[in-house]
Design a protein around this motif. Structure first.
Motif, PDB file in Angstrom:
ATOM      1  N   LEU A 140       0.828  -1.217   0.000  1.00  0.00           N
ATOM      2  CA  LEU A 140       0.000   0.000   0.000  1.00  0.00           C
ATOM      3  C   LEU A 140       0.857   1.259   0.000  1.00  0.00           C
ATOM      4  N   GLU A 141       2.095   1.152   0.489  1.00  0.00           N
ATOM      5  CA  GLU A 141       3.003   2.300   0.472  1.00  0.00           C
ATOM      6  C   GLU A 141       3.292   2.763  -0.949  1.00  0.00           C
ATOM      7  N   ARG A 142       3.130   1.883  -1.911  1.00  0.00           N
ATOM      8  CA  ARG A 142       3.453   2.221  -3.296  1.00  0.00           C
ATOM      9  C   ARG A 142       2.298   2.924  -4.006  1.00  0.00           C
ATOM     10  N   LEU A 143       1.157   2.982  -3.353  1.00  0.00           N
ATOM     11  CA  LEU A 143       0.022   3.713  -3.914  1.00  0.00           C
ATOM     12  C   LEU A 143       0.127   5.190  -3.559  1.00  0.00           C
ATOM     13  N   THR A 144      -0.598   6.020  -4.265  1.00  0.00           N
ATOM     14  CA  THR A 144      -0.702   7.412  -3.846  1.00  0.00           C
ATOM     15  C   THR A 144      -1.556   7.449  -2.573  1.00  0.00           C
ATOM     16  N   PRO A 145      -1.420   8.494  -1.756  1.00  0.00           N
ATOM     17  CA  PRO A 145      -2.260   8.569  -0.553  1.00  0.00           C
ATOM     18  C   PRO A 145      -3.752   8.475  -0.866  1.00  0.00           C
ATOM     19  N   ALA A 146      -4.201   9.080  -1.960  1.00  0.00           N
ATOM     20  CA  ALA A 146      -5.625   9.036  -2.308  1.00  0.00           C
ATOM     21  C   ALA A 146      -6.045   7.621  -2.690  1.00  0.00           C
ATOM     22  N   GLU A 147      -5.215   6.916  -3.474  1.00  0.00           N
ATOM     23  CA  GLU A 147      -5.520   5.529  -3.836  1.00  0.00           C
ATOM     24  C   GLU A 147      -5.581   4.655  -2.594  1.00  0.00           C
ATOM     25  N   ARG A 148      -4.646   4.888  -1.692  1.00  0.00           N
ATOM     26  CA  ARG A 148      -4.599   4.092  -0.465  1.00  0.00           C
ATOM     27  C   ARG A 148      -5.841   4.344   0.388  1.00  0.00           C
ATOM     28  N   ALA A 149      -6.249   5.590   0.483  1.00  0.00           N
ATOM     29  CA  ALA A 149      -7.434   5.927   1.278  1.00  0.00           C
ATOM     30  C   ALA A 149      -8.673   5.235   0.726  1.00  0.00           C
ATOM     31  N   VAL A 150      -8.846   5.269  -0.582  1.00  0.00           N
ATOM     32  CA  VAL A 150      -9.997   4.613  -1.194  1.00  0.00           C
ATOM     33  C   VAL A 150      -9.936   3.110  -0.969  1.00  0.00           C
ATOM     34  N   TYR A 151      -8.759   2.537  -1.150  1.00  0.00           N
ATOM     35  CA  TYR A 151      -8.612   1.085  -0.954  1.00  0.00           C
ATOM     36  C   TYR A 151      -8.965   0.687   0.475  1.00  0.00           C
ATOM     37  N   VAL A 152      -8.442   1.429   1.437  1.00  0.00           N
ATOM     38  CA  VAL A 152      -8.692   1.102   2.843  1.00  0.00           C
ATOM     39  C   VAL A 152     -10.182   1.194   3.167  1.00  0.00           C
ATOM     40  N   LEU A 153     -10.817   2.292   2.772  1.00  0.00           N
ATOM     41  CA  LEU A 153     -12.225   2.492   3.118  1.00  0.00           C
ATOM     42  C   LEU A 153     -13.138   1.505   2.402  1.00  0.00           C
ATOM     43  N   HIS A 154     -12.841   1.216   1.137  1.00  0.00           N
ATOM     44  CA  HIS A 154     -13.725   0.337   0.369  1.00  0.00           C
ATOM     45  C   HIS A 154     -13.428  -1.140   0.605  1.00  0.00           C
ATOM     46  N   GLU A 155     -12.150  -1.527   0.521  1.00  0.00           N
ATOM     47  CA  GLU A 155     -11.793  -2.944   0.613  1.00  0.00           C
ATOM     48  C   GLU A 155     -11.751  -3.438   2.057  1.00  0.00           C
ATOM     49  N   ALA A 156     -11.198  -2.627   2.956  1.00  0.00           N
ATOM     50  CA  ALA A 156     -11.039  -3.081   4.343  1.00  0.00           C
ATOM     51  C   ALA A 156     -12.307  -2.879   5.166  1.00  0.00           C
ATOM     52  N   PHE A 157     -13.033  -1.793   4.894  1.00  0.00           N
ATOM     53  CA  PHE A 157     -14.189  -1.460   5.731  1.00  0.00           C
ATOM     54  C   PHE A 157     -15.512  -1.503   4.969  1.00  0.00           C
ATOM     55  N   ASP A 158     -15.430  -1.913   3.708  1.00  0.00           N
ATOM     56  CA  ASP A 158     -16.632  -2.201   2.921  1.00  0.00           C
ATOM     57  C   ASP A 158     -17.559  -1.000   2.749  1.00  0.00           C
ATOM     58  N   TYR A 159     -16.986   0.202   2.715  1.00  0.00           N
ATOM     59  CA  TYR A 159     -17.811   1.375   2.454  1.00  0.00           C
ATOM     60  C   TYR A 159     -18.066   1.480   0.951  1.00  0.00           C
ATOM     61  N   PRO A 160     -19.294   1.769   0.534  1.00  0.00           N
ATOM     62  CA  PRO A 160     -19.566   1.926  -0.901  1.00  0.00           C
ATOM     63  C   PRO A 160     -18.840   3.148  -1.452  1.00  0.00           C
ATOM     64  N   PHE A 161     -18.580   3.125  -2.754  1.00  0.00           N
ATOM     65  CA  PHE A 161     -17.815   4.217  -3.352  1.00  0.00           C
ATOM     66  C   PHE A 161     -18.515   5.557  -3.191  1.00  0.00           C
ATOM     67  N   ARG A 162     -19.838   5.554  -3.150  1.00  0.00           N
ATOM     68  CA  ARG A 162     -20.552   6.812  -2.934  1.00  0.00           C
ATOM     69  C   ARG A 162     -20.146   7.426  -1.610  1.00  0.00           C
ATOM     70  N   LEU A 163     -20.121   6.599  -0.558  1.00  0.00           N
ATOM     71  CA  LEU A 163     -19.742   7.096   0.759  1.00  0.00           C
ATOM     72  C   LEU A 163     -18.261   7.436   0.815  1.00  0.00           C
ATOM     73  N   VAL A 164     -17.428   6.625   0.163  1.00  0.00           N
ATOM     74  CA  VAL A 164     -15.990   6.912   0.126  1.00  0.00           C
ATOM     75  C   VAL A 164     -15.749   8.277  -0.504  1.00  0.00           C
ATOM     76  N   GLY A 165     -16.477   8.551  -1.591  1.00  0.00           N
ATOM     77  CA  GLY A 165     -16.341   9.854  -2.235  1.00  0.00           C
ATOM     78  C   GLY A 165     -16.736  10.988  -1.308  1.00  0.00           C
ATOM     79  N   GLU A 166     -17.822  10.800  -0.558  1.00  0.00           N
ATOM     80  CA  GLU A 166     -18.266  11.836   0.380  1.00  0.00           C
ATOM     81  C   GLU A 166     -17.226  12.057   1.478  1.00  0.00           C
TER      82      GLU A 166
END
Length: 294
Positions: free
Chosen positions: A119-145
């Motif tokens: 995950l260190e090799r991702l940009t901070p924004a990519e990492r944030a989306v990955y963590v919220l969506h993949e690890a915590f199962d937040y839908p992309f709509r909520l991740v965007g908000e």
């Protein structure tokens, strides 16, 4: 969810915050790979929660997750710059998930040290989306908000993050096979059996050692089955015959704790595919071993 009421007392605020604290810490830790930095993020989120007019907050949990995620995103950007000057390979700080209640829930792949390193090799924004969506199962709509971006942008960042990780990591083995490989790895290292150790490693195996400038360690990754096997056995010999090696739980999976006279001096974890052990991560930096001191 209803607000906290016009009184908004500090006791009420603390109650709401404590209830969601493990999730806030889990988000920050996966974003940063550092317990200390994650704790700082959670503390900053608490201070902002204290200073907020909580009577106007209709969704306290959503507010806290959004606040923590944005603080962590900023912290990840500055951490990325600092780590460029780290002495040798930087590895995530391991946690004893068998004892830490902060990690009793959401023990998924995103918690593993090998994944945190990728995950260190991702940009901070990519990492944030990955963590919220993949690890915590937040839908992309909520991740965007949460991140203040559009749903489409969140989806794009998530797709890019998954693609990068897929390129860097082969399909991992099942947990039982991982444990079996790690135990065989430990046996070979203890006995000094170079041939057996080489059999356990994938041909393109890579070893990373993080001494943090406090402990001598390889300044560059060690690449190739033969080189990694020899480096591991040399490391065991270097630490001496009084070294104790035991299986512990780190980041939700089995790892090898190295200790001397009851003091943790190293932690070794592996990432494996059907071809064998692909990565060996060796944490020697004393500041990253405090969670494993007995």
């Amino acid at each position: 969810m209803t607000g906290l009421g016009n009184e908004g007392t500090l006791i009420d605020a603390l109650g709401v915050f404590d209830a969601v604290r493990p999730r806030l810490f889990g988000i920050a830790y996966r974003m940063l790979g550092s317990v200390t930095e994650a704790e700082d993020v959670v503390q900053d989120a608490w201070l902002r929660w204290q200073q907020t007019d909580r009577s106007q907050v209709r969704d306290p949990v959503g507010f806290l997750i959004t606040t923590t995620s944005r603080i962590a995103l900023n912290a990840a950007t500055s951490a990325r710059a600092r780590r460029e000057f780290y002495p040798g390979p930087w590895l995530p700080e391991p946690v004893d998930t068998s004892a830490d209640p902060m990690f009793q829930a959401e023990r998924n792949e995103s918690l593993e040290l090998a994944v945190l390193l990728l995950l260190e090799r991702l940009t901070p924004a990519e990492r944030a989306v990955y963590v919220l969506h993949e690890a915590f199962d937040y839908p992309f709509r909520l991740v965007g908000e949460v991140l203040g971006i559009s749903e489409a942008n969140a989806r794009q960042l998530g797709r890019r993050a998954r693609m990068h990780l897929a390129q860097e990591r082969r399909d991992p083995v099942a947990r039982a096979d991982h444990g079996r490989l790690l135990r065989a790895f430990l046996t070979a290292a203890r006995s000094g059996d170079l041939t057996q150790l080489e059999k356990l490693l994938a041909e393109t195996a890579v070893s990373y050692a993080d001494g943090g400038g406090a402990v001598r360690a390889a300044q560059l990754p060690i690449v190739g089955r033969d080189n990694v096997a020899r480096y591991i056995l040399g490391l065991v010999r270097k630490f001496g015959s009084d070294l104790s090696l035991e299986i512990v739980e780190s980041n939700g999976e089995a790892a090898i704790l190295l200790s001397r006279a009851g003091t943790a001096v190293g932690l070794v974890t592996v990432d494996a595919s059907p071809d064998g052990i692909e990565r060996v991560l060796i944490i020697l930096n004393p500041q990253k071993l405090t969670r494993f001191q007995r």
